[in-house]
Design a protein around this motif. Structure first.
Motif, mmCIF file in Angstrom:
data_model
loop_
_atom_site.group_PDB
_atom_site.id
_atom_site.type_symbol
_atom_site.label_atom_id
_atom_site.label_comp_id
_atom_site.label_asym_id
_atom_site.label_seq_id
_atom_site.Cartn_x
_atom_site.Cartn_y
_atom_site.Cartn_z
ATOM 1 N N ASN A 27 0.824 -1.224 0.000
ATOM 2 C CA ASN A 27 0.000 0.000 0.000
ATOM 3 C C ASN A 27 0.851 1.264 0.000
ATOM 4 O O ASN A 27 0.517 2.238 -0.674
ATOM 5 C CB ASN A 27 -0.950 -0.001 1.194
ATOM 6 C CG ASN A 27 -2.097 -0.962 1.000
ATOM 7 O OD1 ASN A 27 -2.496 -1.246 -0.121
ATOM 8 N ND2 ASN A 27 -2.621 -1.477 2.087
ATOM 9 N N ALA A 30 2.231 1.675 -3.481
ATOM 10 C CA ALA A 30 1.145 2.019 -4.394
ATOM 11 C C ALA A 30 0.776 3.497 -4.263
ATOM 12 O O ALA A 30 0.559 4.178 -5.272
ATOM 13 C CB ALA A 30 -0.071 1.139 -4.108
ATOM 14 N N GLN A 31 0.746 4.002 -3.041
ATOM 15 C CA GLN A 31 0.442 5.416 -2.840
ATOM 16 C C GLN A 31 1.503 6.308 -3.469
ATOM 17 O O GLN A 31 1.188 7.329 -4.071
ATOM 18 C CB GLN A 31 0.322 5.729 -1.351
ATOM 19 C CG GLN A 31 -0.948 5.209 -0.731
ATOM 20 C CD GLN A 31 -1.036 5.500 0.757
ATOM 21 O OE1 GLN A 31 -0.040 5.823 1.393
ATOM 22 N NE2 GLN A 31 -2.228 5.368 1.310
ATOM 23 N N ILE A 35 -1.068 4.253 -7.750
ATOM 24 C CA ILE A 35 -1.780 3.106 -8.315
ATOM 25 C C ILE A 35 -2.406 2.301 -7.184
ATOM 26 O O ILE A 35 -2.211 2.588 -6.008
ATOM 27 C CB ILE A 35 -0.845 2.207 -9.155
ATOM 28 C CG1 ILE A 35 0.293 1.648 -8.284
ATOM 29 C CG2 ILE A 35 -0.299 2.973 -10.352
ATOM 30 C CD1 ILE A 35 1.176 0.644 -9.012
ATOM 31 N N SER A 36 -3.121 1.269 -7.538
ATOM 32 C CA SER A 36 -3.759 0.391 -6.566
ATOM 33 C C SER A 36 -2.736 -0.553 -5.931
ATOM 34 O O SER A 36 -1.824 -1.030 -6.612
ATOM 35 C CB SER A 36 -4.844 -0.421 -7.275
ATOM 36 O OG SER A 36 -5.282 -1.469 -6.455
ATOM 37 N N GLY A 37 -2.918 -0.838 -4.652
ATOM 38 C CA GLY A 37 -2.054 -1.802 -3.979
ATOM 39 C C GLY A 37 -2.162 -3.185 -4.593
ATOM 40 O O GLY A 37 -1.224 -3.980 -4.539
ATOM 41 N N THR A 38 -3.296 -3.455 -5.214
ATOM 42 C CA THR A 38 -3.493 -4.740 -5.887
ATOM 43 C C THR A 38 -2.477 -4.928 -7.005
ATOM 44 O O THR A 38 -1.997 -6.041 -7.238
ATOM 45 C CB THR A 38 -4.931 -4.831 -6.445
ATOM 46 O OG1 THR A 38 -5.848 -4.609 -5.382
ATOM 47 C CG2 THR A 38 -5.190 -6.180 -7.079
ATOM 48 N N ARG A 39 -2.139 -3.866 -7.691
ATOM 49 C CA ARG A 39 -1.157 -3.947 -8.782
ATOM 50 C C ARG A 39 0.207 -4.387 -8.241
ATOM 51 O O ARG A 39 0.880 -5.235 -8.830
ATOM 52 C CB ARG A 39 -1.034 -2.597 -9.486
ATOM 53 C CG ARG A 39 0.018 -2.543 -10.575
ATOM 54 C CD ARG A 39 -0.306 -3.400 -11.764
ATOM 55 N NE ARG A 39 -1.561 -2.967 -12.319
ATOM 56 C CZ ARG A 39 -2.263 -3.672 -13.201
ATOM 57 N NH1 ARG A 39 -1.834 -4.814 -13.632
ATOM 58 N NH2 ARG A 39 -3.404 -3.226 -13.642
#
Length: 73
Positions: A27, A30-31, A35-39
């Motif tokens: 996370n 991603a921040q 982008i999304s943490g899922t990526r």
């Protein structure tokens, strides 16, 4: 017409290695990238199942066997 990677291999491998060594979280990275943490988790999964080659973006879609798909997801 091929795809263009938004993030270079070097950025991806750096993030994955820092995550796996416990220096960062998905996370947080991603921040920073917006982008999304899922990526990030997808990159980690690809790295763990396919090695560094899994993080290389090609200009063509990759066809995976059903066994590889089961490992990825």
């Amino acid at each position: 017409m091929g795809r263009k990677a938004k993030f270079s291999f070097e950025i991806k491998i750096n993030i994955v290695q820092r995550y796996l060594s416990g220096k960062t979280s998905a996370n947080h990275e991603a921040q920073l990238l917006g982008i999304s943490g899922t990526r990030i988790l997808e990159w980690i999964s690809l790295y763990q199942s396919l090695g560094e080659e899994g993080l290389i973006t090609t200009s063509q879609n990759t066809a995976y066997s059903s066994d590889t798909k089961k490992m990825l997801y």
